[in-house]
Structures are given as structure tokens and as C-alpha cells.
Write a protein that holds these residues in place. Structure first.
Motif, mmCIF file in Angstrom:
data_model
loop_
_atom_site.group_PDB
_atom_site.id
_atom_site.type_symbol
_atom_site.label_atom_id
_atom_site.label_comp_id
_atom_site.label_asym_id
_atom_site.label_seq_id
_atom_site.Cartn_x
_atom_site.Cartn_y
_atom_site.Cartn_z
ATOM 1 N N ASP A 264 54.635 46.421 37.509
ATOM 2 C CA ASP A 264 54.846 47.174 36.251
ATOM 3 C C ASP A 264 53.405 47.498 35.409
ATOM 4 O OD1 ASP A 264 54.602 44.846 35.152
ATOM 5 O OD2 ASP A 264 56.486 44.841 34.094
ATOM 6 N N GLU A 265 52.347 46.837 36.020
ATOM 7 C CA GLU A 265 51.016 46.629 35.426
ATOM 8 C C GLU A 265 50.078 46.126 36.386
ATOM 9 O OE1 GLU A 265 51.107 44.564 31.806
ATOM 10 O OE2 GLU A 265 51.390 42.544 32.667
ATOM 11 N N PRO A 266 48.753 46.764 36.232
ATOM 12 C CA PRO A 266 47.903 46.023 37.060
ATOM 13 C C PRO A 266 47.419 44.475 36.987
ATOM 14 C CG PRO A 266 46.725 47.254 35.232
ATOM 15 C CD PRO A 266 48.061 47.593 35.270
ATOM 16 N N VAL A 267 46.988 43.763 38.153
ATOM 17 C CA VAL A 267 47.186 42.513 37.654
ATOM 18 C C VAL A 267 45.854 41.969 37.099
ATOM 19 C CG1 VAL A 267 48.734 41.965 39.822
ATOM 20 C CG2 VAL A 267 46.126 42.134 40.098
ATOM 21 N N MET A 268 44.925 42.703 37.176
ATOM 22 C CA MET A 268 43.386 42.451 36.764
ATOM 23 C C MET A 268 42.860 41.374 37.388
ATOM 24 S SD MET A 268 42.983 44.449 34.308
ATOM 25 C CE MET A 268 43.885 45.545 33.137
ATOM 26 N N SER A 269 42.700 41.557 38.921
ATOM 27 C CA SER A 269 42.163 40.641 39.647
ATOM 28 C C SER A 269 40.675 40.777 39.516
ATOM 29 C CB SER A 269 42.321 41.087 41.166
ATOM 30 O OG SER A 269 41.914 42.371 41.280
ATOM 31 N N ARG A 270 40.023 39.794 40.082
ATOM 32 C CA ARG A 270 38.370 39.965 40.184
ATOM 33 C C ARG A 270 37.822 41.123 40.496
ATOM 34 N NH1 ARG A 270 34.737 39.270 44.215
ATOM 35 N NH2 ARG A 270 32.833 38.334 44.054
ATOM 36 N N GLU A 271 38.400 41.667 41.501
ATOM 37 C CA GLU A 271 37.887 42.969 42.150
ATOM 38 C C GLU A 271 37.839 44.235 41.172
ATOM 39 O OE1 GLU A 271 35.957 42.808 44.769
ATOM 40 O OE2 GLU A 271 36.531 40.811 44.734
ATOM 41 N N GLU A 272 38.824 44.003 40.061
ATOM 42 C CA GLU A 272 38.751 45.286 39.259
ATOM 43 C C GLU A 272 38.408 44.831 37.658
ATOM 44 O OE1 GLU A 272 43.824 45.033 39.039
ATOM 45 O OE2 GLU A 272 42.729 45.462 40.791
ATOM 46 N N THR A 273 38.052 43.786 37.607
ATOM 47 C CA THR A 273 37.413 43.075 36.034
ATOM 48 C C THR A 273 35.966 42.749 36.128
ATOM 49 O OG1 THR A 273 38.337 40.888 36.610
ATOM 50 C CG2 THR A 273 39.721 42.416 35.549
ATOM 51 N N SER A 274 35.664 41.718 36.779
ATOM 52 C CA SER A 274 34.181 41.348 36.713
ATOM 53 C C SER A 274 33.396 42.082 37.879
ATOM 54 C CB SER A 274 34.039 39.668 37.171
ATOM 55 O OG SER A 274 34.550 39.511 38.350
ATOM 56 N N LYS A 275 34.412 42.708 38.802
ATOM 57 C CA LYS A 275 33.742 43.493 39.800
ATOM 58 C C LYS A 275 34.127 44.926 39.691
ATOM 59 C CE LYS A 275 31.252 40.218 41.573
ATOM 60 N NZ LYS A 275 29.985 40.048 41.186
ATOM 61 N N TYR A 276 33.459 46.012 40.186
ATOM 62 C CA TYR A 276 34.090 47.154 40.348
ATOM 63 C C TYR A 276 34.389 47.711 38.667
ATOM 64 C CZ TYR A 276 33.416 46.271 45.374
ATOM 65 O OH TYR A 276 33.231 45.957 46.510
ATOM 66 N N THR A 277 33.610 47.429 37.814
ATOM 67 C CA THR A 277 33.644 47.830 36.649
ATOM 68 C C THR A 277 32.267 48.098 36.282
ATOM 69 O OG1 THR A 277 35.475 46.449 35.971
ATOM 70 C CG2 THR A 277 34.380 47.127 34.241
ATOM 71 N N ASP A 278 32.144 49.605 35.679
ATOM 72 C CA ASP A 278 31.047 49.995 35.200
ATOM 73 C C ASP A 278 30.479 49.663 33.799
ATOM 74 O OD1 ASP A 278 30.689 51.377 37.898
ATOM 75 O OD2 ASP A 278 32.461 52.419 37.394
ATOM 76 N N PRO A 279 29.459 49.102 33.674
ATOM 77 C CA PRO A 279 28.789 48.890 32.274
ATOM 78 C C PRO A 279 28.168 50.323 31.975
ATOM 79 C CG PRO A 279 27.488 48.151 33.902
ATOM 80 C CD PRO A 279 28.595 48.313 34.486
ATOM 81 N N LEU A 280 28.414 50.826 30.579
ATOM 82 C CA LEU A 280 27.779 52.134 30.182
ATOM 83 C C LEU A 280 26.830 51.821 29.122
ATOM 84 C CD1 LEU A 280 31.103 53.994 29.698
ATOM 85 C CD2 LEU A 280 29.490 54.277 31.633
#
Length: 417
Positions: A264-280
């Protein structure tokens, strides 16, 4: 387009290169995969002035490239890192299976197709596990799509060097004909519940890669693929089966897929938190930037190529967009001051590489070659300054800024940034 200095031909046709010349040029060494009959045949023909007088080599169980052609993935021996597609050595739009780029997180697993299985569970009515043979019993689809690592272009952005080829600059994208079963078919088979908003995809390698995918994408066009370019997946690209999300970042196309869990919601795994996230630039970060934006790269002329003489040359390259079809590509030979429309010789296929071409008459003076793609959404590939203004000096992923190639007066071509 005259004869090269040193070209000569006898009364029986062009002179054949010596075996020593072939070895020194890497011709035979690059053909290390040649079978023994072919090696003997090529060695024999190289020693003769006219190969039409020598019987050809017998057929073999696998087709083999000519020893004069040697495209290769690079680098090799990678366990954690990447191997890049040699775009400057390819033609057309479809990437040969063995030259499809690879992103390695913990090596390439060996998985027996006889024991492989894919489980669908979570917020479903009927959790089920499918063998590979059972997946193949479902109605299949065949589609041509690109996959691009969202880190593609990062090496050239962060540390540009003149001696960078298209393989190094943008070798983390490839374009393949894929065959498999729609994820929507499997979700219907297990009865996905309306409370399920996301699907967790998990790989069966030592990295146990996991990514959360919105269920809308899974139902729209996601595939579980088991074949590419008419044959089984290569091990480095997910054999026996992988997830494919057309137009979305490659990390989400989980290889060696073993599990899909409706959640029902994203798991916030390593690959979508510390990785594959774009700093602005404003200190915030962009998360879940799934779609790969419009992009292009000139593959010829490019490093390490050389323009042998003045006159007409074809500027060729590839363009792609995760938002649909590439609608236009423009080319400039003066660093972007003036632009000219390129042709798309094979047309444009949605969510796939598009080949472009522009005929250019080189006058022997230094030139800077750049390309700029536009997609059906109206998005235009940004200049370096436009990209930096929005994304900053050191974005994490999704490097889409225009690339350039510098042609010197002597015809040598180097990467311009």
C-alpha cells in the motif's frame, strides 16, 4: 572521398593484409572467440593475394563476427559497477544482446531455469508462484524499448576528458527487442486488491535489489521479459527473467526477478532513498524521479574517430525519451549558434532509440558538433547552463545536458563536454 595513401591493387584485386598486420592491428587478437576452422581460414586467406581462390571456412554452431570487427563491452571483470555499450561501433537502433550495457551491484548470479520461480503475493486474493515454463504459457508480447541507467552521462559530467568515446559518455543505455508477459496479466491472475497502490520488485542476486513501483505503471505497460532479440536473456541482463518498465530508470527494471509484492506504500529501500535520489540546488532532493528525460548523443564523428579529408560527412547519433516518441533532432556544427534539422531515417518508435542523421560538408576548419532532441511532450534537451540552473553542479542522476564533439583542423575528434 579519394583513395587513402598507400592503397594499391594488383591485377587480381586489392592486396590482402599480412598476418602480422592483422595481429598488430588487433584484428586476430580481437577475434579470440573465433572457432579453430575460422582462424585457420582467415590466416590462410591473409597469406594469399586473392581469397576468391581459397575455399571458405565451414559453418559452425554459432555465427561469429568478422575478425576485422570487434565491438566490446567495457570495462570487463566488474562485480560492482558498470559495463558500457560501444555506441560508436554500432549501426541502426537495436543493440546486440551481447553488447547491451550492464549495471552490476554484486556480480552476475548463475540461476538454473529449471528451478527458477517468480512469486506474486501481498495484497492479492490468490498468492501464486510461477515457474519459467508457466510464465511462457501466458500470452506474450514483443516490444522494442530502451533501458537507461539513471547514472548515464555522469562520468562525462563530473570529470569530462577529451579522450572519452560515446561508450564512456553515454554507454549506459541500450535498445532491445524484448519478449515476455505483461505484469498486468499476472496481477489479474492473482487478483490484486484495490488497496494495493505499489508493487515491490525484488531480485534474486546477491545484492537482493528491491524497488517500489507504482501499481499504475505495472498495469499500464510493465513486462516480465525472458527473451531479448529473439533469444533467451543473457545472464548479465537478468536471465532467466527480469522486470522491464518502459521509459523508466534502469535500476527499477530489476534483473533476476524473484518476487513481486503488492503493497500500500513504497518500502523506502536503499535504492530509493540514499541512492537514486537527486539533490537540487536549493538543498532539497527529488525522489521517485522515475522517467528518463529526452536526450541525444552524436555517435559519429566522435572520439576516437578521425575525418580523413574535407568534404561531405554524415553526422549520426541516437536520441530517446522516456516520455514517448522523439519528434525532432537538430544538429549544430558551430557549437549551438545555428541549428539544422536532422533526418530520422528509420522514423521514431515510442520509448526506443531513434537514429538521426545530418549531412555536413566539412571545410577543414575546427568545428564543434552538438545535437539537441525534442520529444512528443514538447520537452527539449537542455543546454549545459539550463541543466545546471535547475539541477546544480553535481546532480545525482538523470544527466541530460547537450553533449559536444570538437573537430580539429587535422580531422581528429575529441569530446568537448
Amino acid at each position: 572521398m579519394g583513395k587513402e595513401a598507400g592503397d594499391h591493387a594488383g591485377p587480381e584485386g586489392p592486396a590482402s593484409p599480412s598476418r602480422r598486420a592483422l595481429v598488430q592491428s588487433g584484428g586476430l587478437l580481437a577475434g579470440a572467440a573465433l572457432t579453430a576452422p575460422l582462424v585457420r581460414a582467415f590466416a590462410q586467406q591473409a597469406a594469399l593475394p586473392d581469397p576468391t581462390r581459397v575455399p571458405g571456412a565451414p559453418s559452425d554452431s554459432l555465427g561469429t563476427r568478422s575478425p576485422f570487427e570487434h565491438p566490446r563491452l567495457s570495462p570487463v571483470g566488474v562485480v560492482q559497477g558498470s559495463s558500457w555499450t560501444p555506441h560508436h561501433q554500432l549501426h541502426g537502433t537495436v543493440t546486440p544482446s551481447e553488447l547491451h550495457f550492464q549495471r552490476h551491484h554484486n556480480g552476475i548470479p548463475a540461476i538454473d531455469p529449471a528451478t527458477y520461480s517468480l512469486t506474486l503475493h501481498g495484497l492479492v486474493e490468490r498468492p501464486l508462484t510461477f515457474t519459467l515454463d508457466e510464465l511462457k504459457r501466458f500470452p506474450s508480447v514483443t516490444r522494442t524499448y530502451f533501458i537507461e541507467c539513471s547514472g548515464n552521462g555522469g562520468r562525462a559530467w563530473n570529470n569530462p576528458k577529451p579522450e572519452m568515446s560515446p561508450q564512456v559518455v553515454d554507454g549506459l543505455t541500450s535498445n532491445t527487442e524484448w519478449t515476455g508477459v505483461p505484469v498486468a496479466t499476472l496481477l489479474r491472475a492473482v487478483g490484486a486488491k484495490t488497496s494495493g497502490k505499489w508493487v515491490l520488485a525484488e531480485g534474486g542476486d546477491a545484492a537482493v535489489m528491491t524497488r517500489s513501483v507504482p501499481i499504475e505503471k505495472m498495469l499500464r505497460d510493465a513486462l516480465i521479459v525472458y527473451a531479448q532479440n529473439g533469444e533467451a536473456l543473457r545472464p548479465g541482463n537478468g536471465y532467466p527473467a527480469r522486470l522491464l518498465l518502459p521509459g523508466w530508470e534502469g535500476n527499477m527494471c530489476v534483473k533476476w526477478l524473484r518476487r513481486l509484492e503488492v503493497i500500500d506504500e513504497p518500502v523506502m529501500s536503499r535504492e530509493e532513498t540514499s541512492k537514486y535520489t537527486d539533490p537540487l540546488p536549493d538543498g532539497t532532493s527529488r525522489q521517485f524521479s522515475f522517467v528518463m528525460d529526452v536526450k541525444s548523443v552524436i555517435t559519429s564523428p566522435s572520439y576516437p574517430g578521425v575525418l580523413a579529408e574535407r568534404g561531405w560527412h554524415a553526422i549520426r547519433g541516437i536520441a530517446w525519451s522516456g516520455r514517448g516518441t522523439v519528434s525532432r533532432v537538430d544538429v549544430s556544427t558551430d557549437g549551438g549558434r545555428t541549428w539544422h534539422p536532422a533526418t530520422l531515417p528509420a522514423g521514431a518508435t515510442p520509448l526506443a532509440h531513434t537514429r538521426f542523421e545530418y549531412m555536413w560538408q566539412w571545410n577543414g576548419k575546427p568545428a564543434r558538433l552538438v545535437s539537441r532532441a525534442t520529444d512528443q511532450s514538447g520537452a527539449v534537451q537542455p543546454t549545459v547552463d539550463e541543466f545546471r540552473k535547475v539541477r546544480g553542479d553535481a546532480p545525482g542522476y538523470h544527466f541530460t545536458a547537450i553533449r559536444s564533439w570538437d573537430v580539429a583542423a587535422d580531422g581528429t575528434v575529441t569530446f568537448g563536454g
